[in-house]
Design a protein around this motif. Structure first.
Motif, PDB file in Angstrom:
ATOM      1  N   LEU A 141       6.103  13.450 -22.511  1.00 18.95           N
ATOM      2  CA  LEU A 141       7.045  12.621 -21.751  1.00 18.95           C
ATOM      3  C   LEU A 141       7.239  13.123 -20.323  1.00 18.95           C
ATOM      4  O   LEU A 141       8.195  12.760 -19.656  1.00 18.95           O
ATOM      5  N   SER A 142       6.324  13.936 -19.826  1.00 15.24           N
ATOM      6  CA  SER A 142       6.466  14.529 -18.495  1.00 15.24           C
ATOM      7  C   SER A 142       6.114  13.525 -17.401  1.00 15.24           C
ATOM      8  O   SER A 142       5.461  12.501 -17.641  1.00 15.24           O
ATOM      9  N   LEU A 143       6.514  13.850 -16.159  1.00 19.03           N
ATOM     10  CA  LEU A 143       6.212  12.992 -15.013  1.00 19.03           C
ATOM     11  C   LEU A 143       4.712  12.915 -14.733  1.00 19.03           C
ATOM     12  O   LEU A 143       4.247  11.975 -14.078  1.00 19.03           O
ATOM     13  N   ASN A 144       3.958  13.888 -15.221  1.00 19.84           N
ATOM     14  CA  ASN A 144       2.507  13.869 -15.007  1.00 19.84           C
ATOM     15  C   ASN A 144       1.831  12.696 -15.700  1.00 19.84           C
ATOM     16  O   ASN A 144       0.696  12.359 -15.390  1.00 19.84           O
ATOM     17  N   THR A 145       2.526  12.056 -16.640  1.00 17.06           N
ATOM     18  CA  THR A 145       1.949  10.902 -17.344  1.00 17.06           C
ATOM     19  C   THR A 145       2.233   9.582 -16.627  1.00 17.06           C
ATOM     20  O   THR A 145       1.755   8.535 -17.058  1.00 17.06           O
ATOM     21  N   PHE A 146       3.016   9.631 -15.537  1.00 18.96           N
ATOM     22  CA  PHE A 146       3.383   8.384 -14.854  1.00 18.96           C
ATOM     23  C   PHE A 146       2.187   7.753 -14.153  1.00 18.96           C
ATOM     24  O   PHE A 146       1.433   8.418 -13.444  1.00 18.96           O
ATOM     25  N   THR A 147       1.996   6.455 -14.362  1.00 16.61           N
ATOM     26  CA  THR A 147       0.978   5.692 -13.649  1.00 16.61           C
ATOM     27  C   THR A 147       1.598   4.396 -13.139  1.00 16.61           C
ATOM     28  O   THR A 147       2.483   3.818 -13.774  1.00 16.61           O
ATOM     29  N   LEU A 148       1.117   3.936 -12.004  1.00 17.50           N
ATOM     30  CA  LEU A 148       1.530   2.660 -11.437  1.00 17.50           C
ATOM     31  C   LEU A 148       0.285   1.846 -11.171  1.00 17.50           C
ATOM     32  O   LEU A 148      -0.609   2.274 -10.431  1.00 17.50           O
ATOM     33  N   GLY A 149       0.176   0.669 -11.815  1.00 21.34           N
ATOM     34  CA  GLY A 149      -1.041  -0.124 -11.719  1.00 21.34           C
ATOM     35  C   GLY A 149      -0.798  -1.506 -11.143  1.00 21.34           C
ATOM     36  O   GLY A 149       0.316  -2.046 -11.191  1.00 21.34           O
ATOM     37  N   PHE A 150      -1.849  -2.093 -10.589  1.00 20.18           N
ATOM     38  CA  PHE A 150      -1.839  -3.437 -10.030  1.00 20.18           C
ATOM     39  C   PHE A 150      -2.586  -4.361 -10.989  1.00 20.18           C
ATOM     40  O   PHE A 150      -3.663  -4.018 -11.487  1.00 20.18           O
ATOM     41  N   GLN A 151      -2.015  -5.550 -11.280  1.00 18.70           N
ATOM     42  CA  GLN A 151      -2.619  -6.497 -12.213  1.00 18.70           C
ATOM     43  C   GLN A 151      -2.793  -7.864 -11.568  1.00 18.70           C
ATOM     44  O   GLN A 151      -1.919  -8.320 -10.825  1.00 18.70           O
ATOM     45  N   PHE A 152      -3.924  -8.507 -11.883  1.00 18.50           N
ATOM     46  CA  PHE A 152      -4.168  -9.863 -11.411  1.00 18.50           C
ATOM     47  C   PHE A 152      -4.514 -10.751 -12.606  1.00 18.50           C
ATOM     48  O   PHE A 152      -5.364 -10.392 -13.423  1.00 18.50           O
ATOM     49  N   TYR A 153      -3.844 -11.911 -12.710  1.00 15.50           N
ATOM     50  CA  TYR A 153      -4.016 -12.808 -13.856  1.00 15.50           C
ATOM     51  C   TYR A 153      -4.803 -14.043 -13.445  1.00 15.50           C
ATOM     52  O   TYR A 153      -4.498 -14.698 -12.435  1.00 15.50           O
ATOM     53  N   LEU A 154      -5.837 -14.332 -14.222  1.00  9.41           N
ATOM     54  CA  LEU A 154      -6.620 -15.557 -14.055  1.00  9.41           C
ATOM     55  C   LEU A 154      -6.156 -16.563 -15.085  1.00  9.41           C
ATOM     56  O   LEU A 154      -6.265 -16.329 -16.300  1.00  9.41           O
ATOM     57  N   ARG A 155      -5.625 -17.709 -14.617  1.00  7.59           N
ATOM     58  CA  ARG A 155      -5.037 -18.700 -15.541  1.00  7.59           C
ATOM     59  C   ARG A 155      -5.881 -19.973 -15.547  1.00  7.59           C
ATOM     60  O   ARG A 155      -6.502 -20.323 -14.579  1.00  7.59           O
ATOM     61  N   GLY A 161      -4.867 -17.507 -23.445  1.00  2.00           N
ATOM     62  CA  GLY A 161      -6.061 -17.852 -22.685  1.00  2.00           C
ATOM     63  C   GLY A 161      -6.130 -17.233 -21.303  1.00  2.00           C
ATOM     64  O   GLY A 161      -7.154 -17.350 -20.626  1.00  2.00           O
ATOM     65  N   ASP A 162      -5.046 -16.557 -20.861  1.00  2.00           N
ATOM     66  CA  ASP A 162      -5.075 -15.870 -19.563  1.00  2.00           C
ATOM     67  C   ASP A 162      -6.028 -14.678 -19.611  1.00  2.00           C
ATOM     68  O   ASP A 162      -6.171 -14.015 -20.648  1.00  2.00           O
ATOM     69  N   PHE A 163      -6.655 -14.394 -18.482  1.00  3.46           N
ATOM     70  CA  PHE A 163      -7.425 -13.165 -18.314  1.00  3.46           C
ATOM     71  C   PHE A 163      -6.637 -12.228 -17.410  1.00  3.46           C
ATOM     72  O   PHE A 163      -5.980 -12.662 -16.456  1.00  3.46           O
ATOM     73  N   LEU A 164      -6.720 -10.958 -17.709  1.00  2.00           N
ATOM     74  CA  LEU A 164      -6.011  -9.944 -16.926  1.00  2.00           C
ATOM     75  C   LEU A 164      -7.014  -8.967 -16.319  1.00  2.00           C
ATOM     76  O   LEU A 164      -7.853  -8.402 -17.022  1.00  2.00           O
ATOM     77  N   ILE A 165      -6.931  -8.794 -15.005  1.00  5.15           N
ATOM     78  CA  ILE A 165      -7.719  -7.782 -14.296  1.00  5.15           C
ATOM     79  C   ILE A 165      -6.736  -6.761 -13.749  1.00  5.15           C
ATOM     80  O   ILE A 165      -5.809  -7.113 -13.017  1.00  5.15           O
ATOM     81  N   GLU A 166      -6.913  -5.507 -14.126  1.00  9.14           N
ATOM     82  CA  GLU A 166      -5.953  -4.492 -13.705  1.00  9.14           C
ATOM     83  C   GLU A 166      -6.641  -3.185 -13.374  1.00  9.14           C
ATOM     84  O   GLU A 166      -7.804  -2.957 -13.720  1.00  9.14           O
ATOM     85  N   GLY A 167      -5.890  -2.330 -12.694  1.00 12.21           N
ATOM     86  CA  GLY A 167      -6.399  -1.009 -12.369  1.00 12.21           C
ATOM     87  C   GLY A 167      -5.302   0.019 -12.482  1.00 12.21           C
ATOM     88  O   GLY A 167      -4.164  -0.224 -12.074  1.00 12.21           O
ATOM     89  N   LEU A 168      -5.622   1.157 -13.059  1.00 11.27           N
ATOM     90  CA  LEU A 168      -4.678   2.260 -13.186  1.00 11.27           C
ATOM     91  C   LEU A 168      -5.160   3.434 -12.335  1.00 11.27           C
ATOM     92  O   LEU A 168      -6.346   3.761 -12.336  1.00 11.27           O
ATOM     93  N   VAL A 169      -4.236   4.047 -11.629  1.00  9.69           N
ATOM     94  CA  VAL A 169      -4.559   5.200 -10.786  1.00  9.69           C
ATOM     95  C   VAL A 169      -3.523   6.288 -11.029  1.00  9.69           C
ATOM     96  O   VAL A 169      -2.318   6.020 -11.037  1.00  9.69           O
ATOM     97  N   ASN A 170      -3.991   7.489 -11.259  1.00  9.16           N
ATOM     98  CA  ASN A 170      -3.087   8.628 -11.408  1.00  9.16           C
ATOM     99  C   ASN A 170      -3.680   9.835 -10.682  1.00  9.16           C
ATOM    100  O   ASN A 170      -4.832  10.201 -10.926  1.00  9.16           O
ATOM    101  N   TYR A 171      -2.894  10.423  -9.782  1.00  7.51           N
ATOM    102  CA  TYR A 171      -3.350  11.607  -9.044  1.00  7.51           C
ATOM    103  C   TYR A 171      -2.208  12.600  -8.980  1.00  7.51           C
ATOM    104  O   TYR A 171      -1.060  12.235  -8.700  1.00  7.51           O
ATOM    105  N   ASN A 172      -2.494  13.856  -9.263  1.00  5.40           N
ATOM    106  CA  ASN A 172      -1.488  14.891  -9.077  1.00  5.40           C
ATOM    107  C   ASN A 172      -2.141  16.175  -8.607  1.00  5.40           C
ATOM    108  O   ASN A 172      -3.320  16.434  -8.878  1.00  5.40           O
ATOM    109  N   GLN A 173      -1.372  16.965  -7.896  1.00  6.50           N
ATOM    110  CA  GLN A 173      -1.854  18.222  -7.322  1.00  6.50           C
ATOM    111  C   GLN A 173      -0.762  19.266  -7.433  1.00  6.50           C
ATOM    112  O   GLN A 173       0.430  18.968  -7.289  1.00  6.50           O
ATOM    113  N   SER A 174      -1.148  20.496  -7.705  1.00  8.64           N
ATOM    114  CA  SER A 174      -0.174  21.581  -7.772  1.00  8.64           C
ATOM    115  C   SER A 174      -0.768  22.837  -7.142  1.00  8.64           C
ATOM    116  O   SER A 174      -1.988  23.051  -7.170  1.00  8.64           O
ATOM    117  N   ASN A 175       0.105  23.652  -6.565  1.00  8.71           N
ATOM    118  CA  ASN A 175      -0.302  24.912  -5.941  1.00  8.71           C
ATOM    119  C   ASN A 175       0.561  26.047  -6.484  1.00  8.71           C
ATOM    120  O   ASN A 175       1.749  25.841  -6.793  1.00  8.71           O
TER     121      ASN A 175
END
Length: 227
Positions: free
Chosen positions: A213-227, A24-38
């Protein structure tokens, strides 16, 4: 930068707290991924081109909302936005060639996540998601200098279908707040591009699949649970 983010994420996972997922919990989350190369390539003195520089940027944003049908299964829906840019400059004796491309996509993202509890606050999970997206791909190719000649602009309408299986870790820093880290994915995608303002509007179709399996696939997200 990615190594620093991964180290910070793993450090958070070592903190000792307690929490659990409930039906019955609700989950609110966000995923962000940014990369740059030169890139920089300098040619030999007798080469027809002298130097080439390039820069690429990729941004991915995905807010999502999910509902726990039981203590281990989450059903969710999200909206995703992606942007990729690439610029390159090639220098010749008396002119320079510039190439730029920008692709913007918006996706609808239904998904399901399976959770396995491996600690008081730590869960291993894997997510299967489906993304339906549409967007625009623009490119420009032009010359500058005394011998300039090329000047071309193209625009394509793009539609994409993506299927992904992504493993990850979820760690609760409080009863309602968690961090989610993901790296690696099993993926399949199919895209279709229709070039605009061209006779007969030529189409291009592509299919991709594989394991990344490269590092370019790494994401770190923030989650908030409504109980």
């Amino acid at each position: 930068m990615k190594k620093l983010m991964i180290t910070a994420c793993l450090s958070i996972l070592l903190i000792s707290l307690s929490a659990q997922i409930n039906k019955g919990d609700f989950l609110i989350e966000g995923l962000v991924n940014y990369n740059q190369s030169n890139s920089l390539r300098e040619s030999k003195p007798d080469s027809w081109s002298k130097k080439n520089t390039g820069k690429s940027e990729n941004l991915y944003l995905s807010p999502r909302v999910g509902y726990f049908v039981n203590e281990s299964f989450l059903l969710g829906l999200g909206v995703s936005y992606s942007q990729s840019k690439y610029k390159s400059t090639t220098d010749f004796d008396d002119y320079s060639n510039h190439y730029e491309t920008t692709k913007n996509m918006v996706f609808i993202n239904p998904y399901i996540t399976k959770y396995h509890k491996i600690g008081e606050k730590l869960y291993f999970n894997y997510t299967f998601n489906v993304l339906f997206g549409k967007g625009v791909d623009k490119s420009e190719d032009y010359d500058e200098g005394s011998n300039a000649g090329t000047n071309r602009k193209d625009e394509s309408k793009v539609s994409e279908l993506k299927l992904n299986v992504t493993p990850g870790l979820t760690y609760f820093v409080s009863d309602r707040i968690a961090f989610a880290a993901n790296i690696g994915r099993l993926h399949y995608s199919k895209s279709k591009e229709i070039l605009q303002d061209v006779e007969d509007e030529p189409k291009t179709e592509r299919e991709y699949y594989g394991l990344n399996l490269s590092l370019n696939t790494f994401t770190l997200g923030f989650q908030f649970y409504l109980r």
